[in-house]
Motif scaffolding. Structure first.
Motif, PDB file in Angstrom:
ATOM      1  N   ARG A 213      -7.402  10.463  -0.741  1.00 19.10           N
ATOM      2  CA  ARG A 213      -8.045  11.546   0.176  1.00 19.10           C
ATOM      3  C   ARG A 213      -8.109  10.679   1.403  1.00 19.10           C
ATOM      4  O   ARG A 213      -7.646  11.210   2.659  1.00 19.10           O
ATOM      5  N   LYS A 215      -5.977   8.407   2.745  1.00 19.94           N
ATOM      6  CA  LYS A 215      -4.726   8.325   3.478  1.00 19.94           C
ATOM      7  C   LYS A 215      -4.225   9.626   3.890  1.00 19.94           C
ATOM      8  O   LYS A 215      -3.633   9.828   4.886  1.00 19.94           O
ATOM      9  N   LYS A 216      -4.736  10.678   3.223  1.00 21.83           N
ATOM     10  CA  LYS A 216      -4.355  11.830   3.592  1.00 21.83           C
ATOM     11  C   LYS A 216      -5.083  12.599   4.841  1.00 21.83           C
ATOM     12  O   LYS A 216      -4.394  12.903   5.922  1.00 21.83           O
ATOM     13  N   ARG A 217      -6.567  12.059   5.175  1.00 18.85           N
ATOM     14  CA  ARG A 217      -7.126  12.236   6.437  1.00 18.85           C
ATOM     15  C   ARG A 217      -6.390  11.301   7.532  1.00 18.85           C
ATOM     16  O   ARG A 217      -6.302  11.766   8.614  1.00 18.85           O
ATOM     17  N   ARG A 219      -3.344  10.593   7.723  1.00 20.67           N
ATOM     18  CA  ARG A 219      -2.201  10.956   8.187  1.00 20.67           C
ATOM     19  C   ARG A 219      -2.288  12.330   9.060  1.00 20.67           C
ATOM     20  O   ARG A 219      -1.619  12.442   9.838  1.00 20.67           O
ATOM     21  N   GLN A 220      -3.427  13.061   8.558  1.00 14.68           N
ATOM     22  CA  GLN A 220      -3.737  14.176   9.417  1.00 14.68           C
ATOM     23  C   GLN A 220      -3.886  14.057  10.952  1.00 14.68           C
ATOM     24  O   GLN A 220      -3.512  14.520  11.870  1.00 14.68           O
TER      25      GLN A 220
END
Length: 236
Positions: A213, A215-217, A219-220
Protein backbone atom coordinates in the motif's frame (compact mmCIF):
# COMPACT_ATOMS: atom_id res chain seq x y z
CA UNK A 1 2.41 -122.13 -91.69
CA UNK A 2 -0.06 -122.43 -88.84
CA UNK A 3 2.19 -124.97 -87.13
CA UNK A 4 5.18 -122.66 -87.47
CA UNK A 5 3.26 -119.74 -86.00
CA UNK A 6 2.19 -121.87 -83.04
CA UNK A 7 5.75 -123.03 -82.43
CA UNK A 8 7.04 -119.44 -82.63
CA UNK A 9 4.52 -118.22 -80.12
CA UNK A 10 5.48 -121.01 -77.73
CA UNK A 11 9.15 -120.20 -78.01
CA UNK A 12 8.53 -116.48 -77.44
CA UNK A 13 6.50 -117.17 -74.31
CA UNK A 14 9.29 -119.22 -72.76
CA UNK A 15 11.75 -117.44 -70.36
CA UNK A 16 15.19 -116.89 -71.67
CA UNK A 17 18.12 -118.40 -69.79
CA UNK A 18 19.68 -115.87 -67.35
CA UNK A 19 22.60 -113.99 -68.67
CA UNK A 20 25.90 -113.75 -66.82
CA UNK A 21 25.10 -110.20 -65.67
CA UNK A 22 21.81 -111.28 -64.08
CA UNK A 23 23.57 -114.00 -62.13
CA UNK A 24 26.11 -111.52 -60.74
CA UNK A 25 23.35 -109.15 -59.63
CA UNK A 26 21.56 -111.93 -57.77
CA UNK A 27 24.80 -113.01 -56.09
CA UNK A 28 25.44 -109.48 -54.86
CA UNK A 29 21.88 -109.18 -53.60
CA UNK A 30 22.27 -112.42 -51.63
CA UNK A 31 25.55 -111.19 -50.11
CA UNK A 32 24.02 -107.86 -49.13
CA UNK A 33 21.05 -109.60 -47.54
CA UNK A 34 23.42 -111.82 -45.59
CA UNK A 35 25.40 -108.82 -44.35
CA UNK A 36 22.22 -107.02 -43.31
CA UNK A 37 21.04 -110.07 -41.40
CA UNK A 38 24.39 -110.33 -39.66
CA UNK A 39 24.33 -106.66 -38.66
CA UNK A 40 20.79 -106.99 -37.32
CA UNK A 41 21.76 -109.99 -35.24
CA UNK A 42 24.82 -108.14 -33.93
CA UNK A 43 22.72 -105.08 -33.04
CA UNK A 44 20.22 -107.32 -31.30
CA UNK A 45 22.97 -108.93 -29.21
CA UNK A 46 24.34 -105.48 -28.30
CA UNK A 47 20.90 -104.34 -27.14
CA UNK A 48 20.51 -107.45 -24.99
CA UNK A 49 23.95 -106.95 -23.44
CA UNK A 50 23.30 -103.24 -22.82
CA UNK A 51 19.97 -104.00 -21.17
CA UNK A 52 21.60 -106.56 -18.86
CA UNK A 53 24.25 -103.99 -17.90
CA UNK A 54 21.61 -101.33 -17.20
CA UNK A 55 19.58 -103.78 -15.12
CA UNK A 56 22.64 -104.43 -12.97
CA UNK A 57 23.34 -100.71 -12.50
CA UNK A 58 19.71 -99.96 -11.68
CA UNK A 59 19.69 -102.81 -9.17
CA UNK A 60 22.80 -101.42 -7.50
CA UNK A 61 21.20 -97.98 -7.42
CA UNK A 62 18.09 -99.34 -5.70
CA UNK A 63 20.16 -101.10 -3.05
CA UNK A 64 22.38 -98.05 -2.44
CA UNK A 65 21.36 -96.02 0.61
CA UNK A 66 21.70 -92.25 0.68
CA UNK A 67 21.54 -91.98 -3.13
CA UNK A 68 18.17 -90.49 -4.10
CA UNK A 69 19.10 -90.06 -7.77
CA UNK A 70 21.72 -91.24 -10.25
CA UNK A 71 22.95 -89.59 -13.41
CA UNK A 72 24.11 -91.81 -16.27
CA UNK A 73 26.57 -90.97 -19.01
CA UNK A 74 25.30 -89.54 -22.33
CA UNK A 75 23.71 -92.22 -24.50
CA UNK A 76 22.16 -92.70 -27.89
CA UNK A 77 18.43 -92.49 -28.38
CA UNK A 78 18.04 -96.29 -28.46
CA UNK A 79 20.13 -96.73 -25.30
CA UNK A 80 18.10 -94.07 -23.48
CA UNK A 81 14.86 -95.79 -24.44
CA UNK A 82 16.22 -99.09 -23.04
CA UNK A 83 17.25 -97.42 -19.78
CA UNK A 84 13.85 -95.73 -19.44
CA UNK A 85 12.17 -99.11 -19.88
CA UNK A 86 14.44 -100.75 -17.29
CA UNK A 87 13.73 -97.95 -14.79
CA UNK A 88 9.98 -98.20 -15.35
CA UNK A 89 10.03 -101.98 -14.79
CA UNK A 90 12.01 -101.42 -11.56
CA UNK A 91 9.44 -98.89 -10.30
CA UNK A 92 11.67 -95.85 -10.67
CA UNK A 93 11.22 -92.44 -12.30
CA UNK A 94 13.53 -91.38 -15.11
CA UNK A 95 14.01 -88.26 -17.22
CA UNK A 96 16.28 -87.28 -20.11
CA UNK A 97 18.14 -83.96 -20.12
CA UNK A 98 20.46 -82.19 -22.53
CA UNK A 99 20.15 -79.80 -25.45
CA UNK A 100 21.72 -81.72 -28.31
CA UNK A 101 21.62 -85.41 -29.13
CA UNK A 102 25.28 -86.04 -28.30
CA UNK A 103 25.02 -84.67 -24.75
CA UNK A 104 21.61 -86.01 -23.69
CA UNK A 105 21.71 -88.20 -20.59
CA UNK A 106 19.27 -89.99 -18.28
CA UNK A 107 18.68 -89.37 -14.57
CA UNK A 108 16.92 -92.03 -12.51
CA UNK A 109 15.08 -91.12 -9.29
CA UNK A 110 13.75 -93.28 -6.51
CA UNK A 111 10.00 -93.01 -5.98
CA UNK A 112 10.31 -91.45 -2.53
CA UNK A 113 12.63 -88.79 -3.99
CA UNK A 114 10.62 -87.90 -7.09
CA UNK A 115 11.83 -84.52 -8.43
CA UNK A 116 9.75 -81.38 -8.16
CA UNK A 117 8.98 -79.09 -11.07
CA UNK A 118 11.66 -76.64 -9.89
CA UNK A 119 14.26 -79.40 -9.75
CA UNK A 120 13.39 -80.55 -13.27
CA UNK A 121 13.61 -76.98 -14.56
CA UNK A 122 17.06 -76.61 -13.02
CA UNK A 123 18.28 -79.75 -14.78
CA UNK A 124 16.77 -78.60 -18.07
CA UNK A 125 18.72 -75.34 -17.75
CA UNK A 126 21.91 -77.33 -17.16
CA UNK A 127 22.18 -76.26 -13.51
CA UNK A 128 22.91 -78.28 -10.39
CA UNK A 129 20.01 -78.71 -8.00
CA UNK A 130 20.49 -76.90 -4.66
CA UNK A 131 17.71 -77.79 -2.17
CA UNK A 132 18.71 -75.04 0.29
CA UNK A 133 18.55 -72.33 -2.38
CA UNK A 134 15.26 -73.68 -3.67
CA UNK A 135 13.80 -73.61 -0.15
CA UNK A 136 14.92 -70.00 0.28
CA UNK A 137 13.27 -69.01 -3.03
CA UNK A 138 10.09 -70.80 -1.98
CA UNK A 139 10.05 -69.00 1.38
CA UNK A 140 10.52 -65.61 -0.31
CA UNK A 141 7.68 -66.33 -2.74
CA UNK A 142 5.37 -67.27 0.13
CA UNK A 143 6.33 -64.11 2.03
CA UNK A 144 5.67 -61.95 -1.03
CA UNK A 145 2.30 -63.63 -1.54
CA UNK A 146 1.35 -63.01 2.10
CA UNK A 147 2.32 -59.35 1.85
CA UNK A 148 0.34 -58.92 -1.34
CA UNK A 149 -2.68 -60.57 0.25
CA UNK A 150 -2.40 -58.32 3.30
CA UNK A 151 -2.20 -55.21 1.09
CA UNK A 152 -5.30 -56.28 -0.80
CA UNK A 153 -7.21 -56.81 2.44
CA UNK A 154 -6.14 -53.46 3.94
CA UNK A 155 -6.93 -51.51 0.78
CA UNK A 156 -4.80 -48.90 -0.97
CA UNK A 157 -2.29 -47.08 1.22
CA UNK A 158 -2.91 -43.32 1.80
CA UNK A 159 -0.67 -41.05 -0.23
CA UNK A 160 2.36 -40.02 1.74
CA UNK A 161 4.81 -37.13 1.41
CA UNK A 162 7.28 -37.27 -1.43
CA UNK A 163 10.50 -39.06 -0.66
CA UNK A 164 13.43 -36.95 0.43
CA UNK A 165 16.28 -37.09 -2.04
CA UNK A 166 18.65 -37.78 0.89
CA UNK A 167 16.83 -41.06 1.56
CA UNK A 168 16.66 -41.85 -2.14
CA UNK A 169 20.42 -41.53 -2.66
CA UNK A 170 21.53 -42.61 0.80
CA UNK A 171 22.90 -45.90 -0.59
CA UNK A 172 25.17 -43.85 -2.88
CA UNK A 173 26.42 -40.95 -0.77
CA UNK A 174 25.75 -42.11 2.78
CA UNK A 175 23.68 -40.58 5.55
CA UNK A 176 26.21 -38.06 6.86
CA UNK A 177 27.20 -36.91 3.38
CA UNK A 178 23.55 -36.36 2.50
CA UNK A 179 23.02 -34.21 5.59
CA UNK A 180 26.17 -32.20 4.89
CA UNK A 181 25.10 -31.67 1.28
CA UNK A 182 21.72 -30.45 2.44
CA UNK A 183 23.27 -27.92 4.85
CA UNK A 184 26.04 -26.68 2.57
CA UNK A 185 25.59 -24.85 -0.69
CA UNK A 186 28.18 -22.77 -2.48
CA UNK A 187 26.89 -20.14 -4.88
CA UNK A 188 28.11 -20.28 -8.45
CA UNK A 189 28.46 -16.61 -9.41
CA UNK A 190 28.65 -17.46 -13.09
CA UNK A 191 25.02 -18.56 -12.94
CA UNK A 192 23.76 -16.18 -10.27
CA UNK A 193 22.78 -18.91 -7.85
CA UNK A 194 21.21 -17.58 -4.67
CA UNK A 195 20.86 -19.60 -1.46
CA UNK A 196 17.36 -20.63 -0.58
CA UNK A 197 17.54 -18.71 2.72
CA UNK A 198 17.95 -15.41 0.82
CA UNK A 199 14.90 -16.16 -1.30
CA UNK A 200 12.59 -16.88 1.62
CA UNK A 201 10.18 -14.01 2.54
CA UNK A 202 10.22 -13.69 6.32
CA UNK A 203 7.60 -10.91 6.47
CA UNK A 204 4.11 -11.50 7.77
CA UNK A 205 1.11 -11.04 5.51
CA UNK A 206 0.15 -7.78 7.24
CA UNK A 207 3.65 -6.32 6.84
CA UNK A 208 3.72 -7.26 3.19
CA UNK A 209 0.31 -5.66 2.55
CA UNK A 210 1.33 -2.44 4.34
CA UNK A 211 4.48 -2.23 2.23
CA UNK A 212 2.48 -2.74 -0.97
CA UNK A 213 0.00 0.00 0.00
CA UNK A 214 2.86 2.41 0.84
CA UNK A 215 4.50 1.78 -2.53
CA UNK A 216 1.17 2.34 -4.26
CA UNK A 217 0.55 5.69 -2.48
CA UNK A 218 4.08 6.81 -3.31
CA UNK A 219 3.57 5.96 -6.99
CA UNK A 220 0.27 7.88 -7.06
CA UNK A 221 1.89 10.92 -5.45
CA UNK A 222 4.69 10.90 -7.98
CA UNK A 223 2.20 10.66 -10.85
CA UNK A 224 0.19 13.60 -9.47
CA UNK A 225 3.30 15.73 -8.98
CA UNK A 226 4.45 15.06 -12.53
CA UNK A 227 1.07 16.04 -13.92
CA UNK A 228 1.03 19.38 -11.94
CA UNK A 229 4.52 20.35 -13.11
CA UNK A 230 3.59 19.83 -16.75
CA UNK A 231 0.60 22.21 -16.49
CA UNK A 232 2.76 25.20 -15.30
CA UNK A 233 4.11 26.16 -18.76
CA UNK A 234 5.36 24.95 -22.09
CA UNK A 235 8.48 22.95 -22.38
CA UNK A 236 11.53 24.93 -23.64
Amino acid sequence: MAELDLLGSILNSMERPPAAADGETRRRAREQAARMKKLQEQEKRQKVEFRKRMEQEVSQFIQATGEPRRRFQPMTKIERSILHDVAEVAGLTSFSFGDDEDSRYVMVFKKEFAPSDEELEAYRRGEEWDPARAEERRRLRELAAQQEEAELESGPAPPGPPNDYKDKYRHLIGCEAAKAAARTMEANKAYGCVPVANKRDTRSIEEAMNEIRAKKRLRQAEDEGGAGGGAGGPCV
